[in-house]
Design a protein around this motif. Structure first.
Motif: not given
Length: 784
Positions: A547-576
Motif C-alpha cells: 500500500r505504501m509503495l502503491e504496488a501489488s503485494s506479489a511484487d513486494v520483496v523483503a530487503t535487508d532493512d525492510g521492503f522494496g518493489v522487485q525490479g525498482v531499486a528506488q522503491a524502498q521502505v524500512s521496517w520503521a
C-alpha cells in the motif's frame, strides 16, 4: 535478504545481563515491606503429630504469624501430577508427617533472622511410627503403611494381562536385577516465591519452569479465578524438572500472605532444596531373550518406582515414561511389562532431566551389553543386529509410541569413528596383557527419547513504531537460551537485526497462555509458534508495504532493512516506516500463533565412554566421552552444544558419583554437599560433542528436543565402560553409581569367586497387582 541465520552460531543474548549482575532472581527482591517465611520441618520420617505449641515462637520480636495446618484450612495442595488421590497432601502436614523435611508449620516475621529464631521455638509433639525407606521393603507384607487407604504401599501399578514368557524358543535368555538410584536435582537456586496479595487478587513471583501452571495451581488452592492470579517468573537458577509448577511450600506461603494481607517472601536454603527436589529411583528386573545370532526375540520387565512420600509423581514414571520407551532403539517383537509405583518414607520424588526415559535407556543398554557378553559379540555388533531400520519409520513400538523418523546407526557410526574404538581396544588389550593396575574400559550406548509430547504452544511477535520487535512465547527459560533462539527465528523471518528484538516470557498477564519448559519441548513447540507468528507478521507487513509503495503485494520483496518493489531499486521502505504506517492506519503490526504438534518427536544418538579403573582402589577416571546426538534441525549449534555438555556431565555424574542415600529409618544421609557427591569443574573432562541432523516432519522447523538427550545417552555408556574395564576379571555388572567402593568390592568378589548372581526373584507384590484389563494400568486414577 541475507543468508539464513538458522543453523549458525549466534552468541547468547542473555549472557551480558547475567554475567554483569544485572539479572533479577526472586530472592533479589528486598523491598522493606516484605515479610519473611521460614518452615518448621519434621526431623523424623514417620510420626503422628500431637500438640504443636507455637506460643514461644509467636512471642519473638518481629514475628507476625505462626501457621500450622489447622490455621491454613482443609484445602489440599494441587500437585503438578497426581498419582493416587488417596495420597493427597495439604501444604503443611496435619495428622502425620511422612518424611524427614515434611513441613509442619511456617513462621512469618519482619526479618529472616527473626523467623529462623522463632522457628527453633516451635514445639511439635511427634509420636514416632515405624518407617520404610526402601521401595522393595515397602512392598513386603506387614510393611508400615503411609496411608491406610493405600494397601501395600502401592500408589499405582500396571501389568500386562499376558505374563507368559515373551521370547518363544529363544536360545539365550539374560536376566539382570539393576538399580537406578535416587539423586538430588541440585539446581543452583532452590525454590523461591514472593507473594503480594491484593483486593481479591494476588501476584506471585515464583522460581518455576511453568508460570501458567503455577498460576493455575495457586488459583485452585486459593479459590481465586485464574485471571485474579498473576505469576511472574524472573531469571531462574536452573530447574532440571525440580521446579515443575508450584510446590506445596509455595501454597503455604500464599496461604500465610493472604491470611496476613501482607507480602511474604520465602527462599529455600540449600539444606531444604536437597530434600525438596529429588528424582530417579527404580529397581529393575529385566529379562531379554535372543536367538543364536543375537537378535531379540522378546523382553520381560518388572519394575518398581520409588514415589517417596505422598505418592510423588517421579515414582510413577515406571507406569508411563519408562514403559513407553522400554524398547529403546531396538526392534523388540514382544514385551511383557509390570510396574509398581511404591510409597516410601522419603522425600516426594519428582522429575529430573529425562523423567523416566533415562531409566529406560539405562535398563535396555545394560541388557544389551550383558547379552553381547553372553553371545561373544562386540557391543556395537549386537546393537546393529537389532536396530530399527531407517525405512521402517514412522515406527510403532510395542508400547504404542510412534517414532517419527530416525537413522539410529548414523550417530553410532560417527561416535565409533570419533572415539577410534579399535585403537582404544588395542590399548585395552595391552594393559590387560601387562596386568596394569589401571585398566581401560570402553562403553557404548545407543538411545532414543521422547520430546514435545504432541503438545501445543503460544508465540507472538509485535513490531513497534520505531521498527523494533518484541517476541514472546509460552515457554519459560531457565538457562536454555530461548531469547537467543527465538530472536534468531524472528530475525531470520523478518530481517530485523537481533539487537532490535526484545524477548518477553514468564508473565501470565503479558503472555496469555503457555506450557512452560519441560520435556525438551521449547524449540519445537515455542520456536515453531514464534515462527508462525513471525510469518503472519511478514505477510501483513508485505501488505502494508504494498500500500505504501502503491504496488501489488506479489511484487513486494523483503530487503535487508525492510521492503522494496522487485525490479525498482528506488522503491524502498524500512521496517520503521512500515511499522509507523501500520500503527497509524491499522492499529499496529502484530500477530500471535498457537501451534499444535500432531505427535511427539524422538531424538536419538550414540555415546561412547572411555574410562580408566584403578583395580586396587576401584576409583574410576573418565578419560574421554563422545556424544553424537540427533535433535533434528539445529537452529543454533552453540546452544545445542551447551545442552550436550551439561547433559553429558549430569549423566556421567549419575553413573559415577551422585546418590541420595537414606538409612532404614528414613533419615537422609547425603543431604549436604559434604556428603552428596555432586561434581565440580575439577571432576569434569572436555567432551567430544557433535550432532547428526534428521529433521522431523512434525513441525516446520524440523526441530526435536535436546535438553535431556545427552543425560539419557551418557549414563549407560559410562556404566558399560566401567564394567568393561574389569570384565576380564569376571565382573559382569555393577549397579549405579559405580563408586570406588562398589567397583573395588566387585573386583574382590570376582577374584574370590564370590560374585552374587545377576538375578533374584522380583517381589511377590508383582503376583498380586491386577492386569491392565482389570484396571491395573495406572491404578487409582493416576495421572502420569
Amino acid at each position: 535478504m541475507a543468508t539464513s541465520l538458522l543453523g549458525t552460531v549466534v552468541r547468547r543474548v542473555e549472557d551480558p545481563e547475567l554475567l554483569l549482575g544485572r539479572s533479577t532472581f526472586v530472592d533479589n527482591q528486598q523491598d522493606p515491606d516484605l515479610l519473611h517465611a521460614v518452615f518448621v520441618r519434621s526431623p523424623v520420617a514417620h510420626a503422628r503429630i500431637g500438640a504443636i505449641d507455637t506460643a514461644a515462637a509467636a512471642a519473638v520480636p518481629g514475628v507476625v504469624g505462626v501457621f500450622t495446618a489447622a490455621d491454613l484450612g482443609e484445602r489440599h495442595y494441587p500437585p503438578f501430577a497426581e498419582v493416587n488421590p488417596a495420597a493427597r497432601r495439604r501444604p503443611l502436614a496435619g495428622e502425620k508427617v511422612r518424611y524427614v523435611g515434611d513441613p509442619v508449620a511456617v513462621v512469618v516475621a519482619d526479618s529472616r533472622a527473626a523467623a529462623v529464631d522463632a522457628a527453633e521455638l516451635v514445639d511439635v509433639d511427634y509420636d514416632v511410627l515405624p518407617a520404610v525407606a526402601d521401595m522393595e521393603a515397602a512392598l513386603a507384607p506387614g510393611a508400615p503403611l503411609q496411608f491406610e487407604d493405600i494397601a501395600g504401599n502401592i500408589a499405582g501399578s500396571r501389568k500386562d494381562d499376558d505374563q507368559s514368557d515373551p521370547w518363544g524358543d529363544a536360545t539365550h535368555v539374560v536376566r539382570v536385577r539393576m538399580e537406578n538410584q535416587r539423586i538430588a536435582t541440585s539446581p543452583i537456586e532452590g525454590h523461591a516465591i514472593v507473594v503480594r496479595p491484593g483486593d481479591g487478587e494476588l501476584t506471585a513471583y515464583v522460581a518455576t519452569q511453568q508460570p501458567h501452571l503455577a498460576r493455575d495451581q495457586i488459583a485452585t488452592y486459593t479459590g481465586l479465578a485464574q485471571d485474579r492470579v498473576r505469576v511472574v517468573t524472573p531469571h531462574v537458577g536452573g530447574a532440571f524438572g525440580g521446579k515443575a509448577g508450584a510446590a506445596a511450600e509455595h501454597c503455604a506461603v500464599v496461604g500465610a500472605a493472604l491470611a496476613l494481607g501482607r507480602p511474604v517472601k520465602w527462599s529455600e536454603t540449600r539444606s531444604e532444596a536437597m530434600l525438596s527436589m529429588q528424582s530417579r529411583g527404580q529397581v529393575q528386573y529385566a529379562e531379554l531373550g535372543l536367538d543364536d545370532d543375537g537378535r531379540i526375540q522378546g523382553m520381560r520387565l518388572r519394575l518398581v518406582g520409588d514415589c517417596g512420600a505422598y505418592a510423588g509423581f517421579g515414582g510413577s514414571f515406571v507406569l508411563g515414561g519408562t514403559y513407553l520407551m522400554a524398547q529403546g532403539v531396538y526392534d523388540v517383537p514382544r514385551l511383557r511389562y509390570s510396574a509398581i509405583a511404591a510409597l516410601t518414607n522419603t522425600a516426594p520424588n519428582g522429575a529430573f532431566r529425562g523423567a523416566g526415559r533415562p531409566e529406560a535407556a539405562a535398563l535396555i543398554e545394560r541388557l544389551m551389553d550383558v547379552a553381547a557378553d553372553e553371545l561373544g559379540l562386540a557391543p556395537e555388533e549386537i546393537r546393529r543386529r537389532n536396530l530399527i531400520q531407517p525405512d521402517a519409520f514412522p515406527f510403532e513400538t510395542v508400547t504404542g509410541a510412534t517414532y517419527d523418523i530416525g537413522d539410529f546407526d548414523l550417530p553410532l557410526r560417527e561416535a565409533l569413528r570419533i572415539a577410534d574404538v579399535e585403537g582404544a581396544r588395542a590399548e585395552q588389550r595391552r594393559r590387560r596383557e601387562a596386568h596394569d593396575v589401571r585398566q581401560l574400559g570402553i562403553g557404548i550406548s545407543t538411545y532414543v527419547e521422547i520430546t514435545g509430547f504432541a503438545g501445543s504452544e503460544f508465540g507472538g511477535v509485535e513490531i513497534h513504531e520505531d521498527g523494533t520487535a518484541t517476541v514472546m512465547a509460552g515457554t519459560s527459560a531457565h538457562g536454555q537460551g530461548h531469547a537467543t533462539a527465538f530472536s534468531m527465528i524472528v530475525a531470520d523471518r523478518l530481517g530485523i537485526p537481533m539487537d532490535r528484538i526484545t524477548y518477553v516470557q514468564s508473565d501470565t498477564t503479558r503472555v496469555r497462555t503457555g506450557g512452560g519448559t519441560g520435556g525438551s519441548r521449547s524449540l519445537q513447540l515455542g520456536g515453531t509458534a514464534v515462527d508462525g507468528a513471525a510469518t503472519l507478521v511478514r505477510e501483513r507487513a508485505l501488505d502494508v508495504a504494498a500500500r505504501m509503495l502503491e504496488a501489488s503485494s506479489a511484487d513486494v520483496v523483503a530487503t535487508d532493512d525492510g521492503f522494496g518493489v522487485q525490479g525498482v531499486a528506488q522503491a524502498q521502505v524500512s521496517w520503521a516506516e512500515v511499522a509507523a504506517y501500520a500503527h497509524e492506519h491499522d492499529g499496529g503490526l502484530s500477530a500471535t500463533h498457537d501451534f499444535q504438534q500432531p505427535g511427539s518427536t524422538f531424538p536419538f544418538g550414540a555415546h561412547v565412554s572411555i574410562v580408566e579403573v584403578d583395580t586396587e582402589t576401584g576409583h574410576v577416571t573418565p578419560l574421554r566421552h563422545i556424544a553424537v546426538d540427533d535433535c533434528g534441525r539445529v537452529v543454533n549449534p552453540l546452544l545445542v552444544r551447551g545442552q550436550q555438555h551439561g547433559g553429558t556431565l549430569s549423566g556421567i555424574s549419575q553413573a559415577l558419583w551422585e546418590h541420595m542415600v537414606y538409612d532404614a529409618e528414613g533419615t537422609p544421609l547425603t543431604s549436604t554437599f559434604v556428603d552428596y557427591a555432586i561434581p565440580t569443574a575439577a571432576d569434569a573432562i572436555s567432551f567430544d560433542v557433535s550432532t547428526t541432523e534428521t529433521p522431523t516432519p512434525l513441525n516446520p522447523l524440523g526441530a526435536k528436543g535436546i535438553g535431556e538427550s545427552a543425560t539419557i545417552g551418557s549414563t549407560p555408556a559410562v556404566q558399560n565402560a566401567v564394567v568393561d574395564a574389569v570384565s576380564h576379571l569376571g565382573v559382569r555388572h555393577i549397579d549405579l553409581p559405580c563408586t570406588p567402593q562398589r567397583v573395588w568390592r566387585a573386583i574382590e568378589q570376582a577374584r574370590a569367586g564370590t560374585l552374587p548372581d545377576l538375578w533374584r526373584e522380583p517381589p511377590a507384590a508383582f503376583d498380586t497387582i491386577p492386569g491392565d484389563s482389570a484396571g491395573g494400568s495406572v491404578t487409582s486414577g493416576a495421572e502420569v
